[in-house]
Design a protein around this motif. Structure first.
Motif, PDB file in Angstrom:
ATOM      1  N   GLN A   1     -12.252   1.367   0.215  1.00  0.00           N
ATOM      2  CA  GLN A   1     -11.742   0.181   0.904  1.00  0.00           C
ATOM      3  C   GLN A   1     -12.077   0.241   2.392  1.00  0.00           C
ATOM      4  N   LEU A   2     -11.970   1.431   2.982  1.00  0.00           N
ATOM      5  CA  LEU A   2     -12.306   1.601   4.394  1.00  0.00           C
ATOM      6  C   LEU A   2     -13.767   1.279   4.649  1.00  0.00           C
TER       7      LEU A   2
ATOM      8  N   GLU B   1      -7.191  -0.641  14.457  1.00  0.00           N
ATOM      9  CA  GLU B   1      -5.958   0.134  14.354  1.00  0.00           C
ATOM     10  C   GLU B   1      -5.294  -0.035  12.997  1.00  0.00           C
ATOM     11  N   ASN B   2      -5.587  -1.141  12.299  1.00  0.00           N
ATOM     12  CA  ASN B   2      -4.967  -1.413  11.009  1.00  0.00           C
ATOM     13  C   ASN B   2      -5.856  -1.026   9.832  1.00  0.00           C
ATOM     14  N   LEU B   3      -6.945  -0.308  10.094  1.00  0.00           N
ATOM     15  CA  LEU B   3      -7.834   0.110   9.019  1.00  0.00           C
ATOM     16  C   LEU B   3      -7.127   1.111   8.102  1.00  0.00           C
ATOM     17  N   PRO B   4      -7.492   1.128   6.819  1.00  0.00           N
ATOM     18  CA  PRO B   4      -6.883   2.079   5.882  1.00  0.00           C
ATOM     19  C   PRO B   4      -7.138   3.522   6.319  1.00  0.00           C
TER      20      PRO B   4
ATOM     21  N   GLN C   1       0.825  -1.209   0.000  1.00  0.00           N
ATOM     22  CA  GLN C   1       0.000   0.000   0.000  1.00  0.00           C
ATOM     23  C   GLN C   1       0.855   1.253   0.000  1.00  0.00           C
ATOM     24  N   TRP C   2       1.743   1.408   0.979  1.00  0.00           N
ATOM     25  CA  TRP C   2       2.531   2.628   1.026  1.00  0.00           C
ATOM     26  C   TRP C   2       3.592   2.647  -0.060  1.00  0.00           C
ATOM     27  N   LEU C   3       4.031   1.448  -0.490  1.00  0.00           N
ATOM     28  CA  LEU C   3       5.014   1.390  -1.565  1.00  0.00           C
ATOM     29  C   LEU C   3       4.392   1.853  -2.876  1.00  0.00           C
TER      30      LEU C   3
ATOM     31  N   PRO D   1      -7.500   7.088   4.713  1.00  0.00           N
ATOM     32  CA  PRO D   1      -7.625   7.811   3.442  1.00  0.00           C
ATOM     33  C   PRO D   1      -6.815   9.102   3.382  1.00  0.00           C
ATOM     34  N   MET D   2      -6.847   9.901   4.437  1.00  0.00           N
ATOM     35  CA  MET D   2      -6.129  11.173   4.420  1.00  0.00           C
ATOM     36  C   MET D   2      -4.622  10.956   4.346  1.00  0.00           C
ATOM     37  N   GLN D   3      -4.147   9.977   5.067  1.00  0.00           N
ATOM     38  CA  GLN D   3      -2.712   9.678   5.048  1.00  0.00           C
ATOM     39  C   GLN D   3      -2.275   9.212   3.663  1.00  0.00           C
ATOM     40  N   ALA D   4      -3.091   8.356   3.047  1.00  0.00           N
ATOM     41  CA  ALA D   4      -2.769   7.868   1.706  1.00  0.00           C
ATOM     42  C   ALA D   4      -2.805   9.005   0.688  1.00  0.00           C
ATOM     43  N   ALA D   5      -3.789   9.910   0.817  1.00  0.00           N
ATOM     44  CA  ALA D   5      -3.895  11.037  -0.110  1.00  0.00           C
ATOM     45  C   ALA D   5      -2.693  11.965   0.015  1.00  0.00           C
ATOM     46  N   ALA D   6      -2.313  12.271   1.244  1.00  0.00           N
ATOM     47  CA  ALA D   6      -1.160  13.153   1.463  1.00  0.00           C
ATOM     48  C   ALA D   6       0.124  12.521   0.941  1.00  0.00           C
ATOM     49  N   ALA D   7       0.291  11.219   1.165  1.00  0.00           N
ATOM     50  CA  ALA D   7       1.493  10.526   0.692  1.00  0.00           C
ATOM     51  C   ALA D   7       1.568  10.537  -0.824  1.00  0.00           C
TER      52      ALA D   7
END
Length: 220
Positions: A99-100, A127-130, A40-42, A132-138
């Motif tokens: 996905q969330l 705690e391991n849920l996706p 995901q983060w990769l 969205p804001m973090q993914a968008a910012a990344a």
């Protein structure tokens, strides 16, 4: 009188056994790493940076095919950076939020038929849920980092053909680095990944440059 000292040979053997056990333990821990969990983060980081690099460089090369002015080229690249970063952020936010929603709905269905032990497990799943804001910012940040490569390469060069070749050289180096980085972190074949990313980037720039040059020379 009996001696309590350990013989030197026994001490060396003990140290060697300890080193072997420690090395074996480290190897087992490395084997237990699930590199697929990095996907995901990769994907958000490496692919986002690669998209920013290729799309911005292609835009700049396309405009550079018909306009020699460095200011026009830089403005085009900057517009591509902003538009692409926003598009990546919104797309990633919508995708991860979908996905969330799916995972939260599944947790709600499971919650109706769980006991105490399973409730603790569900707390860990929350705690391991996706995010969205973090993914968008990344995604937006990674795209911007990639897009800055051709922008910086072209910013200080006024001579037209020199500027184009410097952009191509800088993008080539960055493509190899991104391809190697993505493969290394994901434990994929490094050479194959780097070549694939490099050829794709070259093709995108060449097609954009060629088609824009063709349309521009036709007088449209």
């Amino acid at each position: 009188m009996a001696s309590n000292q350990t013989p030197l040979s026994d001490a060396k053997f003990s140290v060697q056994v300890h080193d072997v056990e420690q090395q074996t333990s480290l190897e087992l821990e490395e084997q237990d790493i699930d590199y697929s969990k990095r996907s995901q983060w990769l994907r958000a980081a490496v692919l986002g940076a690669n998209d920013g690099l290729v799309s911005t460089a292609s835009l700049m090369m396309g405009v550079g095919a018909v306009k020699e002015d460095v200011k026009v080229m830089i403005l085009t690249g900057f517009a591509g950076l902003v538009a692409g970063a926003c598009s990546m952020a919104i797309g990633e936010f919508v995708s991860v939020y979908s996905q969330l929603d799916i995972e939260v709905a599944q947790m709600k269905r499971k919650k109706k038929r769980v006991d105490g032990g399973q409730r603790e497990e569900q707390d860990g799943e929350k705690e391991n849920l996706p995010k969205p804001m973090q993914a968008a910012a990344a995604s937006a940040f990674a795209f911007s980092v990639g897009a800055m490569v051709p922008l910086l390469a072209a910013s200080f060069i006024k001579k037209y053909w020199v500027r184009l070749w410097v952009v191509v050289a800088a993008v080539t180096l960055a493509l190899v680095v991104f391809g190697w980085l993505g493969a290394a972190l994901g434990r994929a074949p490094v050479v194959r990944s780097s070549v694939r990313v490099l050829v794709g980037g070259w093709l995108a720039m060449a097609v954009t440059f060629g088609l824009t040059k063709l349309i521009g020379s036709s007088g449209l």
